[in-house]
Design a protein around this motif. Sequence first.
Motif, PDB file in Angstrom:
ATOM      1  N   ILE A 186       0.859  -1.205   0.000  1.00  0.00           N
ATOM      2  CA  ILE A 186       0.000   0.000   0.000  1.00  0.00           C
ATOM      3  C   ILE A 186       0.890   1.248   0.000  1.00  0.00           C
ATOM      4  O   ILE A 186       0.689   2.173  -0.799  1.00  0.00           O
ATOM      5  CB  ILE A 186      -0.931   0.006   1.230  1.00  0.00           C
ATOM      6  CG1 ILE A 186      -1.858  -1.206   1.189  1.00  0.00           C
ATOM      7  CG2 ILE A 186      -1.745   1.294   1.285  1.00  0.00           C
ATOM      8  CD1 ILE A 186      -2.710  -1.393   2.448  1.00  0.00           C
ATOM      9  N   LEU A 208       1.344   3.982  -2.911  1.00  0.00           N
ATOM     10  CA  LEU A 208       1.070   5.402  -2.629  1.00  0.00           C
ATOM     11  C   LEU A 208       2.232   6.281  -3.094  1.00  0.00           C
ATOM     12  O   LEU A 208       2.014   7.365  -3.659  1.00  0.00           O
ATOM     13  CB  LEU A 208       0.831   5.600  -1.130  1.00  0.00           C
ATOM     14  CG  LEU A 208      -0.568   5.244  -0.609  1.00  0.00           C
ATOM     15  CD1 LEU A 208      -0.572   5.224   0.911  1.00  0.00           C
ATOM     16  CD2 LEU A 208      -1.606   6.242  -1.125  1.00  0.00           C
ATOM     17  N   GLY A 222      -4.159   9.643  -4.829  1.00  0.00           N
ATOM     18  CA  GLY A 222      -3.861   9.011  -3.538  1.00  0.00           C
ATOM     19  C   GLY A 222      -4.848   7.893  -3.241  1.00  0.00           C
ATOM     20  O   GLY A 222      -4.465   6.803  -2.804  1.00  0.00           O
ATOM     21  N   PHE A 252      -3.901   3.948  -3.160  1.00  0.00           N
ATOM     22  CA  PHE A 252      -4.202   3.123  -1.988  1.00  0.00           C
ATOM     23  C   PHE A 252      -4.925   1.841  -2.422  1.00  0.00           C
ATOM     24  O   PHE A 252      -4.578   0.737  -2.000  1.00  0.00           O
ATOM     25  CB  PHE A 252      -5.077   3.910  -1.005  1.00  0.00           C
ATOM     26  CG  PHE A 252      -5.419   3.157   0.245  1.00  0.00           C
ATOM     27  CD1 PHE A 252      -4.613   3.270   1.376  1.00  0.00           C
ATOM     28  CD2 PHE A 252      -6.521   2.318   0.297  1.00  0.00           C
ATOM     29  CE1 PHE A 252      -4.906   2.558   2.532  1.00  0.00           C
ATOM     30  CE2 PHE A 252      -6.830   1.604   1.438  1.00  0.00           C
ATOM     31  CZ  PHE A 252      -6.022   1.725   2.562  1.00  0.00           C
ATOM     32  N   TRP A 282      -3.622  -1.913  -1.987  1.00  0.00           N
ATOM     33  CA  TRP A 282      -4.441  -2.790  -1.132  1.00  0.00           C
ATOM     34  C   TRP A 282      -4.782  -4.090  -1.875  1.00  0.00           C
ATOM     35  O   TRP A 282      -4.660  -5.187  -1.328  1.00  0.00           O
ATOM     36  CB  TRP A 282      -5.716  -2.044  -0.725  1.00  0.00           C
ATOM     37  CG  TRP A 282      -6.506  -2.690   0.363  1.00  0.00           C
ATOM     38  CD1 TRP A 282      -6.327  -2.531   1.701  1.00  0.00           C
ATOM     39  CD2 TRP A 282      -7.619  -3.591   0.197  1.00  0.00           C
ATOM     40  NE1 TRP A 282      -7.259  -3.280   2.381  1.00  0.00           N
ATOM     41  CE2 TRP A 282      -8.058  -3.935   1.491  1.00  0.00           C
ATOM     42  CE3 TRP A 282      -8.269  -4.127  -0.905  1.00  0.00           C
ATOM     43  CZ2 TRP A 282      -9.127  -4.795   1.696  1.00  0.00           C
ATOM     44  CZ3 TRP A 282      -9.327  -4.989  -0.696  1.00  0.00           C
ATOM     45  CH2 TRP A 282      -9.752  -5.315   0.595  1.00  0.00           C
TER      46      TRP A 282
END
Lengths: 182, 131
Positions: A113, A117, A152, A156, A160
Amino acid sequence: MSSPNKEIHGVSRRRLLAFLSAIGLFLAAIEYLLPKPVPFIRLGISNIPLVLMLDVLRFRELLVLAAVKVLGQGLINGTLVSYVLLFSAVGTFTALFTMAAVRRLFGLRLSLIGVSLWGALTSNLAQLGLSVLILLGENAWVIGPVILGTGGATGFLVGWLAQMFQSRSVWFREVRRALVSD
Amino acid sequence: MGRGETAVLNLPRMKGWDLIPLLLTLVLAGGLAWMGVRQLEGQPMVEIQTPEGQFVYPMSTDRYFPARGPLGTSVITIRDGQAWFESSPCQNQICVQMGHQHEPGQWAACLPNRIFLRITARREEVDVISQ
């Protein structure tokens, strides 16, 4: 050094790369079907193979995967012969170099993650900078908050999903074990 | 699953170091938004950026603006204190679907045709500016 054609669990490195490229293009096609409310914004799911394989493939193989993704996405979106390809290439390769660098710097203290990012942030900043230089001038900074904010969120999501796949997939575990010890 | 066992939903979790890029993103997005908001006081204006230059018009005067880009002409309409892409030669038509803009800070863009429309504000009275 092993041959790219050496078989690992019935799959050669070259075939694995082709398979991952195909998955990336499939995800790019899915992404193309989704409505885009604002220009510049993408879900970014075609980056999942790149994030997932960051610790597994050699860097030059990751470069090939990124190049196929950029060209294939251009082909699918009909932007292969336009400045959009330049934006896509700058964004993708900036993200790849950054993700590889932070992985080397922080190691496993960063989850996928965090890696994703970092990739999303630097990719969006590079594209914004390019917009200032060749597309919209100083006006490009106006779209910065939307681009960075949604970038962003999608960064994410991609991290994930990659982390989830990495921890659950038996196929991935087998391939990683074979390739990393190769 | 046997009797007495409970399903554990093992979802991915962030690590402490993951917060650095997250916070950086929030700070940069917030900073750019703050810089944009600072410039939004005064008479509402429409700024149109095209490959041929930048054009600024007051929102109070109705007009059509043919903005020429590499794909052809995108038509921008300013009417009743609102501005929008009426039509555009681009394939995806996102600029047209972005709809009407009226508040300072709002924007719409046709990236394939390199046209950018932004509602801004200026303290001085302006009829038309082209640069």
